[in-house]
Design a protein around this motif. Structure first.
Motif, mmCIF file in Angstrom:
data_model
loop_
_atom_site.group_PDB
_atom_site.id
_atom_site.type_symbol
_atom_site.label_atom_id
_atom_site.label_comp_id
_atom_site.label_asym_id
_atom_site.label_seq_id
_atom_site.Cartn_x
_atom_site.Cartn_y
_atom_site.Cartn_z
ATOM 1 N N SER A 1 -17.561 6.439 -8.026
ATOM 2 C CA SER A 1 -19.000 6.691 -7.987
ATOM 3 C C SER A 1 -19.446 7.845 -8.869
ATOM 4 C CB SER A 1 -19.426 6.972 -6.539
ATOM 5 O OG SER A 1 -18.721 8.080 -6.008
ATOM 6 N N GLY A 2 -18.521 8.555 -9.482
ATOM 7 C CA GLY A 2 -18.879 9.677 -10.341
ATOM 8 C C GLY A 2 -17.681 10.183 -11.104
ATOM 9 N N PRO A 3 -17.871 11.179 -11.986
ATOM 10 C CA PRO A 3 -16.764 11.683 -12.823
ATOM 11 C C PRO A 3 -15.588 12.220 -12.013
ATOM 12 C CG PRO A 3 -18.868 12.432 -13.674
ATOM 13 C CD PRO A 3 -19.154 11.808 -12.339
ATOM 14 N N GLN B 1 -19.682 16.528 -19.709
ATOM 15 C CA GLN B 1 -21.066 16.266 -20.102
ATOM 16 C C GLN B 1 -22.010 16.230 -18.910
ATOM 17 O OE1 GLN B 1 -20.692 12.649 -22.387
ATOM 18 N NE2 GLN B 1 -20.090 13.739 -24.249
ATOM 19 N N ALA B 2 -21.478 15.851 -17.755
ATOM 20 C CA ALA B 2 -22.288 15.817 -16.532
ATOM 21 C C ALA B 2 -22.362 17.190 -15.866
ATOM 22 C CB ALA B 2 -21.708 14.801 -15.557
ATOM 23 N N ARG C 1 -15.336 22.136 -15.888
ATOM 24 C CA ARG C 1 -15.420 23.286 -16.772
ATOM 25 C C ARG C 1 -15.128 22.863 -18.208
ATOM 26 N NH1 ARG C 1 -10.553 25.253 -18.464
ATOM 27 N NH2 ARG C 1 -8.692 24.379 -17.466
ATOM 28 N N GLU C 2 -15.359 23.766 -19.135
ATOM 29 C CA GLU C 2 -15.021 23.492 -20.529
ATOM 30 C C GLU C 2 -13.533 23.730 -20.755
ATOM 31 O OE1 GLU C 2 -16.989 22.173 -22.890
ATOM 32 O OE2 GLU C 2 -18.408 21.942 -21.233
ATOM 33 N N LEU D 1 -12.574 12.785 -18.527
ATOM 34 C CA LEU D 1 -12.759 14.235 -18.523
ATOM 35 C C LEU D 1 -13.993 14.634 -19.328
ATOM 36 C CD1 LEU D 1 -9.043 15.352 -19.001
ATOM 37 C CD2 LEU D 1 -10.350 15.285 -16.868
ATOM 38 N N THR D 2 -14.188 13.973 -20.456
ATOM 39 C CA THR D 2 -15.370 14.249 -21.276
ATOM 40 C C THR D 2 -16.648 13.904 -20.527
ATOM 41 O OG1 THR D 2 -14.140 13.841 -23.327
ATOM 42 C CG2 THR D 2 -16.538 13.690 -23.450
#
Length: 210
Positions: free
Chosen positions: A89-91, A153-154, A158-159, A148-149
């Motif tokens: 349902s999400g990243p 983006q969402a 973390r970066e 992961l990207t």
């Protein structure tokens, strides 16, 4: 009416497709139990209940047949992972689903793992790749990198350098599975729990200090 080879020379008949699948299954059975070097065309023919000439008619060489077997294993593995990802349902949930699917499929299909290991690793101990990077077939790390990207983006993750982290997570999964193959008493369910925590710790944003 069953098609004849003369009707469409480049399209296998139903019987030919069935024979090819029969040979692929026999190959998977033998490679997973005897190992790649000990799996001969004669042994495959015997396991499939066919003649060696019939094996050569369909695949022309051991290399062609074993590659077809590996390709099927990888396709089924990839389809399983893709199916699980589609339900996320999400990243965050997608990355968890990826880790769980990678472990779960291999736990349920031990002989497929053996085929991959036998075909891609050059030594009996399962530590040296025939071709560096060949274990990461079918764009495996790229699939995880995409997840992961999406999370970055969402704003969920973390970066971090996506390729490096994707390879690290994949390597951790491979390490656990490699140990389990040699030590089947390893609690793979508990290991999957730890891999999930390991992965989330590596990618999630740190909690804000109160």
């Amino acid at each position: 009416m069953t098609p004849r080879r003369g009707d469409a020379p480049d399209v296998p008949t139903f019987t030919e497709r069935a024979r090819r699948q029969q040979l692929i299954e026999a190959t998977i059975d033998l490679v997973s139990t005897r190992g790649y070097p000990a799996t001969s065309l004669s042994a495959i023919a015997e396991r499939a209940g066919l003649s060696k000439a019939a094996v050569l008619y369909h695949f022309s060489s051991k290399d062609n047949l074993t590659r077809a077997a590996l390709e099927q294993v990888l396709e089924q593995f990839g389809a399983h992972v893709t199916e699980r990802l589609a339900q996320a349902s999400g990243p965050r949930e997608a990355v968890i689903a990826y880790v769980r699917a990678m472990i779960g499929y291999q736990q349920a299909h031990r002989r497929h793992v053996r085929v991959i290991t036998e075909m891609l690793l050059d030594d009996a101990g399962g530590t040296r790749l025939k071709t560096p990077g060949s274990h990461d077939t079918k764009g495996r790390w790229q699939m995880l990198a995409g997840l992961l990207t999406d999370g970055q983006q969402a704003g969920v993750f973390r970066e971090f350098p996506v390729q490096t982290v994707a390879l690290a997570i994949g390597g951790a999964i491979d390490g656990v599975i490699a140990h389990w193959l040699v030590h089947p008493d390893l609690d793979l369910d508990a290991a999957a729990d730890e891999l999930e925590r390991f992965t989330l710790h590596a990618i999630e944003r740190p909690a804000a200090a109160s």
